[in-house]
Design a protein around this motif. Structure first.
Motif, PDB file in Angstrom:
ATOM      1  N   GLY A   1       0.804  -1.208   0.000  1.00  0.00           N
ATOM      2  CA  GLY A   1       0.000   0.000   0.000  1.00  0.00           C
ATOM      3  C   GLY A   1       0.838   1.260   0.000  1.00  0.00           C
TER       4      GLY A   1
ATOM      5  N   ASP B   1       4.031   3.170  -2.127  1.00  0.00           N
ATOM      6  CA  ASP B   1       4.767   3.093  -3.390  1.00  0.00           C
ATOM      7  C   ASP B   1       6.237   2.746  -3.191  1.00  0.00           C
ATOM      8  OD1 ASP B   1       2.422   3.729  -4.605  1.00  0.00           O
ATOM      9  OD2 ASP B   1       3.069   5.665  -5.414  1.00  0.00           O
TER      10      ASP B   1
ATOM     11  N   ASP C   1       6.009  -0.932  -3.254  1.00  0.00           N
ATOM     12  CA  ASP C   1       5.231  -1.536  -4.337  1.00  0.00           C
ATOM     13  C   ASP C   1       5.837  -1.281  -5.710  1.00  0.00           C
ATOM     14  OD1 ASP C   1       3.700  -2.286  -2.236  1.00  0.00           O
ATOM     15  OD2 ASP C   1       2.018  -0.971  -2.676  1.00  0.00           O
TER      16      ASP C   1
ATOM     17  N   LYS D   1      -3.060  -1.072  -7.230  1.00  0.00           N
ATOM     18  CA  LYS D   1      -3.187   0.380  -7.146  1.00  0.00           C
ATOM     19  C   LYS D   1      -3.960   0.965  -8.313  1.00  0.00           C
ATOM     20  CE  LYS D   1      -0.815   4.659  -6.210  1.00  0.00           C
ATOM     21  NZ  LYS D   1       0.424   5.319  -5.784  1.00  0.00           N
ATOM     22  N   THR D   2      -3.764   0.407  -9.494  1.00  0.00           N
ATOM     23  CA  THR D   2      -4.424   0.937 -10.688  1.00  0.00           C
ATOM     24  C   THR D   2      -5.197  -0.176 -11.408  1.00  0.00           C
ATOM     25  OG1 THR D   2      -2.329   0.586 -11.879  1.00  0.00           O
ATOM     26  CG2 THR D   2      -2.782   2.815 -11.064  1.00  0.00           C
TER      27      THR D   2
END
Length: 390
Positions: free
Chosen positions: A300, A302, A305, A348-349
């Motif tokens: 969660g 960046d 990730d 995330k996307t």
């Protein structure tokens, strides 16, 4: 609120293993911890520990400061272990104000009292300080690490791995991607495909691998594990997720985003972005292309990730800390001179698909990623043995 040690832990042996692997066997180096606070004077008597919104800074205190006091310093043959606070910058990789404070309430100067007096500086912060600290380490000669966005998942995974192995995998992928001519990334939004082309023109690939051995001023970004480039130019279109409800299409030419096109959500977000681009075109400069190299759980955050194998990130803004030419003085205002990673990852996307990412090198096209998973080419690179000279 002080962290519950039963819920948020990082055993001392993991701390010493991490830091010894990253920085090498200790030889009396003096270390300190920096944290950022909305009001840095709140480090006095550790007042900030009562603020539940400052969990990242709490980790800096619990894991690193208290870990050092509990014996990690002696075990690693380091000295110091002090903690200081500076003012939260408000943006990723913005330059830091010089004023800082110690737990006794003394006002100090980073340039006068901290940078010249420590060999290793660990920064646990809300906003990344990698760019400004990279510039400062070259000026003052220290080594360090930036650990922004720290949470328990990162402690349990991204900071608990063997960084010798992380470095080896990053080097395997770096050797396979280095000196590429360009990269092409296909994105799918609302059933349509858009392509961003980033020109690297034979540039040597770089790696973030977590190792910061003695002998050279440097700042590691932890968790580490990526191969990256500073694109020389770019063109095309790529999607951007403004928030959970808004998607825009960013149009790029000559290495800069020049407009955002509304797809769905809050049109005011698109208008505001276009106003920023018009006011200061450098905010749209493409400053980095990065590929994750590690197998890790999504945290969660960046900072971890973007290091996961199969993800891609494209950054806008300053890139001087990566060897690029986009420096803070090129921006209209100081607050605009940030380096902001735009991460594409399934958690995330999810609205943005990644059908394919390709590398063009020596007239040959290699598929690197399909649908957020490494393609055969990247898997073969990871399975190969490193050349002896590497």
């Amino acid at each position: 609120m002080i962290l519950d040690p039963n819920e948020r832990r990082f055993p001392p042996f993991k701390l010493t293993r991490l830091l010894t692997t990253c920085f090498g066997k200790g030889n009396g180096e003096k270390v300190c911890v920096l944290i950022d606070l909305p009001n840095p004077a709140d480090i006095e008597d550790f007042k900030f520990l009562d603020d539940e919104t400052l969990s990242i800074q709490n980790y800096g205190h619990e894991v690193f400061y208290k870990g050092f006091k509990a014996g990690a310093l002696a075990e690693m043959n380091w000295t110091g272990g002090e903690i200081y606070a500076y003012k939260e910058t408000g943006g990723s990789n913005l330059d830091m104000e010089d004023e800082c404070y110690d737990p006794e309430g003394h006002q100090l100067s980073l340039d006068r009292d901290i940078y010249p007096n420590y060999d290793i500086i660990l920064t646990v912060s809300t906003f990344s300080a990698t760019a400004p600290l990279t510039a400062k380490c070259k000026e003052f000669g220290f080594r360090g690490a930036t650990l922004h966005g720290l949470n328990q998942i990162i402690l349990d995974s991204g900071l608990a791995v063997d960084y010798d192995a992380v470095s080896e995998d990053a080097e395997k992928l770096r050797l396979g991607l280095t000196q590429a001519d360009r990269f092409e990334i296909d994105f799918q939004v609302e059933g349509k495909i858009y392509t961003l082309i980033l020109h690297t023109n034979g540039q040597e690939a770089q790696k973030s691998h977590g190792l910061c051995p003695p002998g050279k001023p440097d700042v590691a970004n932890l968790p580490a594990g990526e191969v990256y480039f500073v694109p020389e130019s770019a063109e095309g279109v790529f999607p951007f997720k403004y928030d959970e409800s808004t998607i825009g299409l960013l149009h790029v030419k000559d290495g800069k985003i020049y407009k955002s096109q509304f797809v769905y959500g809050d049109y005011a977000e698109i208008e505001a972005h276009n106003a920023r681009l018009a006011d200061d075109p450098m905010t749209g400069a493409i400053g980095e292309l990065g590929f994750g190299t590690q197998v890790l759980p999504f945290s969660g955050r960046d900072i971890q990730d973007e290091k996961i194998l199969g993800t891609i990130h494209v950054a806008t803004g300053r890139d001087d800390h990566l060897g690029g030419n986009i420096t803070p003085d090129l921006f209209k205002e100081h607050k605009n001179a940030s380096h902001d990673d735009v991460l594409y990852a399934p958690h995330k996307t999810p609205e943005i698909r990644l059908p394919e990412a390709r590398m063009i090198k020596d007239g040959k096209t290699e598929v690197l990623i399909r649908h957020y998973k490494p393609a055969e080419f990247m898997l073969r690179l990871l399975e190969a043995e490193l050349p002896v000279e590497a």
